[in-house]
Design an enzyme around this catalytic site. Sequence first.
Site, PDB file in Angstrom:
ATOM      1  N   ARG A 158       0.836  -1.189   0.000  1.00  0.00           N
ATOM      2  CA  ARG A 158       0.000   0.000   0.000  1.00  0.00           C
ATOM      3  C   ARG A 158       0.876   1.246   0.000  1.00  0.00           C
ATOM      4  O   ARG A 158       1.997   1.222   0.497  1.00  0.00           O
ATOM      5  CB  ARG A 158      -0.907   0.025   1.228  1.00  0.00           C
ATOM      6  CG  ARG A 158      -2.143  -0.864   1.085  1.00  0.00           C
ATOM      7  CD  ARG A 158      -3.057  -0.783   2.296  1.00  0.00           C
ATOM      8  NE  ARG A 158      -2.434  -1.359   3.467  1.00  0.00           N
ATOM      9  CZ  ARG A 158      -1.884  -0.670   4.442  1.00  0.00           C
ATOM     10  NH1 ARG A 158      -1.925   0.657   4.438  1.00  0.00           N
ATOM     11  NH2 ARG A 158      -1.316  -1.266   5.458  1.00  0.00           N
ATOM     12  N   CYS A 211       0.657  -7.985  11.449  1.00  0.00           N
ATOM     13  CA  CYS A 211       0.935  -8.203  12.875  1.00  0.00           C
ATOM     14  C   CYS A 211       0.261  -9.481  13.374  1.00  0.00           C
ATOM     15  O   CYS A 211       0.021  -9.643  14.571  1.00  0.00           O
ATOM     16  CB  CYS A 211       0.473  -7.013  13.705  1.00  0.00           C
ATOM     17  SG  CYS A 211       1.487  -5.556  13.473  1.00  0.00           S
ATOM     18  N   LYS A 225      -9.663  -2.529   1.412  1.00  0.00           N
ATOM     19  CA  LYS A 225      -9.406  -1.378   2.284  1.00  0.00           C
ATOM     20  C   LYS A 225     -10.231  -0.162   1.850  1.00  0.00           C
ATOM     21  O   LYS A 225     -10.694   0.611   2.685  1.00  0.00           O
ATOM     22  CB  LYS A 225      -7.924  -1.035   2.280  1.00  0.00           C
ATOM     23  CG  LYS A 225      -7.021  -2.182   2.665  1.00  0.00           C
ATOM     24  CD  LYS A 225      -7.322  -2.725   4.029  1.00  0.00           C
ATOM     25  CE  LYS A 225      -6.465  -3.948   4.281  1.00  0.00           C
ATOM     26  NZ  LYS A 225      -6.315  -4.320   5.650  1.00  0.00           N
ATOM     27  N   SER A 248      -1.653  -4.040   9.937  1.00  0.00           N
ATOM     28  CA  SER A 248      -1.282  -4.966   8.865  1.00  0.00           C
ATOM     29  C   SER A 248       0.018  -5.693   9.226  1.00  0.00           C
ATOM     30  O   SER A 248       0.938  -5.092   9.780  1.00  0.00           O
ATOM     31  CB  SER A 248      -1.056  -4.193   7.567  1.00  0.00           C
ATOM     32  OG  SER A 248      -2.216  -3.477   7.238  1.00  0.00           O
ATOM     33  N   HIS A 306     -10.805  -2.665  11.234  1.00  0.00           N
ATOM     34  CA  HIS A 306      -9.695  -3.496  10.732  1.00  0.00           C
ATOM     35  C   HIS A 306      -9.483  -4.645  11.723  1.00  0.00           C
ATOM     36  O   HIS A 306      -8.479  -4.682  12.428  1.00  0.00           O
ATOM     37  CB  HIS A 306      -8.448  -2.603  10.627  1.00  0.00           C
ATOM     38  CG  HIS A 306      -7.327  -3.188   9.855  1.00  0.00           C
ATOM     39  ND1 HIS A 306      -6.027  -2.756   9.983  1.00  0.00           N
ATOM     40  CD2 HIS A 306      -7.297  -4.153   8.913  1.00  0.00           C
ATOM     41  CE1 HIS A 306      -5.245  -3.439   9.161  1.00  0.00           C
ATOM     42  NE2 HIS A 306      -5.989  -4.291   8.508  1.00  0.00           N
ATOM     43  N   TYR A 338      -1.414  -3.467  -6.839  1.00  0.00           N
ATOM     44  CA  TYR A 338      -1.265  -4.152  -5.550  1.00  0.00           C
ATOM     45  C   TYR A 338      -2.593  -4.224  -4.777  1.00  0.00           C
ATOM     46  O   TYR A 338      -3.361  -3.250  -4.736  1.00  0.00           O
ATOM     47  CB  TYR A 338      -0.200  -3.455  -4.685  1.00  0.00           C
ATOM     48  CG  TYR A 338      -0.193  -4.019  -3.291  1.00  0.00           C
ATOM     49  CD1 TYR A 338       0.368  -5.271  -3.046  1.00  0.00           C
ATOM     50  CD2 TYR A 338      -0.819  -3.368  -2.236  1.00  0.00           C
ATOM     51  CE1 TYR A 338       0.319  -5.836  -1.788  1.00  0.00           C
ATOM     52  CE2 TYR A 338      -0.875  -3.925  -0.974  1.00  0.00           C
ATOM     53  CZ  TYR A 338      -0.299  -5.169  -0.755  1.00  0.00           C
ATOM     54  OH  TYR A 338      -0.369  -5.733   0.491  1.00  0.00           O
ATOM     55  N   ARG A 393       2.228 -12.245  -0.770  1.00  0.00           N
ATOM     56  CA  ARG A 393       0.878 -12.554  -0.288  1.00  0.00           C
ATOM     57  C   ARG A 393       0.303 -13.798  -0.941  1.00  0.00           C
ATOM     58  O   ARG A 393       0.674 -14.153  -2.062  1.00  0.00           O
ATOM     59  CB  ARG A 393      -0.044 -11.379  -0.634  1.00  0.00           C
ATOM     60  CG  ARG A 393       0.338 -10.066   0.027  1.00  0.00           C
ATOM     61  CD  ARG A 393      -0.394  -9.887   1.312  1.00  0.00           C
ATOM     62  NE  ARG A 393       0.094  -8.770   2.112  1.00  0.00           N
ATOM     63  CZ  ARG A 393      -0.548  -8.314   3.181  1.00  0.00           C
ATOM     64  NH1 ARG A 393      -1.675  -8.852   3.556  1.00  0.00           N
ATOM     65  NH2 ARG A 393      -0.053  -7.337   3.900  1.00  0.00           N
ATOM     66  N   ASP A 397      -9.446 -10.043   8.602  1.00  0.00           N
ATOM     67  CA  ASP A 397      -8.936  -8.685   8.350  1.00  0.00           C
ATOM     68  C   ASP A 397      -9.943  -7.574   8.643  1.00  0.00           C
ATOM     69  O   ASP A 397      -9.541  -6.519   9.113  1.00  0.00           O
ATOM     70  CB  ASP A 397      -8.478  -8.586   6.884  1.00  0.00           C
ATOM     71  CG  ASP A 397      -7.607  -7.375   6.612  1.00  0.00           C
ATOM     72  OD1 ASP A 397      -6.779  -7.030   7.479  1.00  0.00           O
ATOM     73  OD2 ASP A 397      -7.746  -6.766   5.532  1.00  0.00           O
TER      74      ASP A 397
HETATM   75  O1  SAT Z   1      -3.927  -3.438   2.307  1.00  0.00           O
HETATM   76  S1  SAT Z   1      -3.770  -4.851   1.996  1.00  0.00           S
HETATM   77  O2  SAT Z   1      -5.064  -5.483   1.952  1.00  0.00           O
HETATM   78  O3  SAT Z   1      -3.124  -4.997   0.706  1.00  0.00           O
HETATM   79  C1  SAT Z   1      -2.858  -5.593   3.185  1.00  0.00           C
HETATM   80  C2  SAT Z   1      -2.809  -4.836   4.437  1.00  0.00           C
HETATM   81  O4  SAT Z   1      -1.999  -3.923   4.512  1.00  0.00           O
HETATM   82  O5  SAT Z   1      -3.571  -5.119   5.381  1.00  0.00           O
HETATM   83 MN    MN Z   2      -5.330  -5.553   6.826  1.00  0.00          MN
END
Ligand code: SAT
Ligand code: MN
Length: 590
Positions: A76, A257, A213, A255, A233, A204, A374, A282
């Site tokens: 990101r 973690c 997101k 992200s 989140h 990405y 990923r 997520d």
């Molecule tokens: O933003 S992504 O979905 O690509 C991955 C993340 O940072 O949580």
């Molecule tokens: Mn995330």
Amino acid sequence: MSNGTTTLTKNQRLIDWVNEMATMTTPDQVVWCDGSEEERKRLTEYAVSKGILTPLNQQKHPGCYLHRSSSSDVARVEHLTFICTPTKDEAGPTNNWMAPDEAYTKLRGLFAGSMKGRTLYVVPYVMGPLNSEHSKIGIEITDSVYVVLNMGIMTRMGKPALDMLADSETFNRGLHCTGDLNPERRYICHFPQDNAIWSFGSGYGGNALLGKKCLALRIGSYLGQKEGWLAEHMLILGVEDPSGRTTYVAAAFPSACGKTNFAMMIPPKRFDGWKVYTVGDDIAWLRVGEDGRLWAVNPENGYFGVAPGTNWQSNPNAMKTLTKNSIFTNVAVTKDNGVWWEGFDGEVPDELTDWKGNPWKKGSTEKAAHPNSRFTAPASNNPMLSSHVNDARGVPISAIIFGGRRSTTIPLVMQSFNWAHGVYLGATMASETTAAATGAQGVVRRDPMAMLPFAGYNMADYFSHWLAMQKRIPYPPKIFMVNWFRKDKAGKFLWPGYGDNMRVLKWIIDRAHGSVGAQESLFGWVPKQGHIDLSGLDIDPAKVDEATHINEAEWKDELLSQRQFFEQFGDRMPRTLELIRQELLSRLPE
Ligand code: SAT
Ligand code: MN
């Protein structure tokens, strides 16, 4: 250009909008996606023929493909992500802001003619269970077949979304173009008031899969504030105890973690008869149910997980989930065309092909897989998938957990004194930065509720919304803070993490049900000695003491730095949180 007529929908406003976008971007053809298996096969073959995807070893990884992104498009880009509200104040000091007119004009310039020679795909999708009042419909226009295939895994995509939309004009309008991937011409722009997202110049995940997101968090949080719910989140998991009772927990971590690992956790042997089910890894959308509890759905339908560190020890359920029909992005490849990444099981192979496609030798100082490589895997592959993921009303949440990656200060676990104090714990969360976003790594920054990069409006208003939710939830979940990442002086982790987090989770669940005691510390309720079950765990109890210890000097610094964070919001900052901070500070000796 084919005019993109479709028999999939009669929704004239949708058709008009698609035509308008096609007129601007001038693709060679317009293809409406129906989400069928036949379509997936056809688009996969096309992607393979163009070198966008490479088949992996089909014996080892049936239905799995590799994608290598441009090396400057691997995460990101927070500095290129904008909230385009009429005023800067609505976006707040923690977001990049651009006036809507300026953003539309700038991006129109980039989008004009940008799909010449390419195909424009119309991707209808639902975030959330089909036909649930929690759910939102989006239409993503994209010129990337990689995006279409990923959206097919991550969302409920295709005809069911159009059927659910019917002739309504309420849908998120998402426009995405890969462009030339030049970071100088990359913009991820959100228009909350228009329920629109324009994303240019990146392929990405977080920048290009607009349901994730962009819609589920940034636009979602804005809609949540307007409509009285929360877009967070957070992973969602269900813990079944040996009596058969299942307790649902939602947990926010930044992200990379360990949300996916926590959501798929396998309890250690000592917890015979306990099971952890994944609802989501997520994102959580939380609404007050008719029964006065807070109910959550996972808007997604797949996992976009971090590959490095995932192995049969750390996350066996993830390993099972990604065995088939998954897309791997920027991982390394073994000689027999299998996947590999740092932290994979077994010996490090002597030779690999690295994430850029170059030969790699064991001992190289370069990483073979990108640290933010990923896997995109269907949720239905998860052996521990909750049977409630498609329930329209979601699952009832008994506990909310906030966690960051902190090598000092923050104890292993702490329960808030009440809702407002819980909001304060979330609002003051901080974490060391990771490879999930471009920029320096390992730097501690405030990341309230793990939403710093994802709040679609002024974070101070977001805090007020959280505080105001208390009045709407007659039976609120209890709120906790955790830190799996505290280190000793030698820089070693004090807590083993992974499956052993079940030991902490058990205390949290027992607290949520009021069936275990706690001890009041200066800053929250903590487990009493012996409450965290350490049986069968080879750990020096002194380490656990250190992991749970509150160091007053560190906390003084912490509370002072929180003040700086609060101050940037000026008068918009809810007074309650600053008062809580001052009250906690007053507990410390001078
Ligand atoms: O933003 S992504 O979905 O690509 C991955 C993340 O940072 O949580
Ligand atoms: Mn995330």
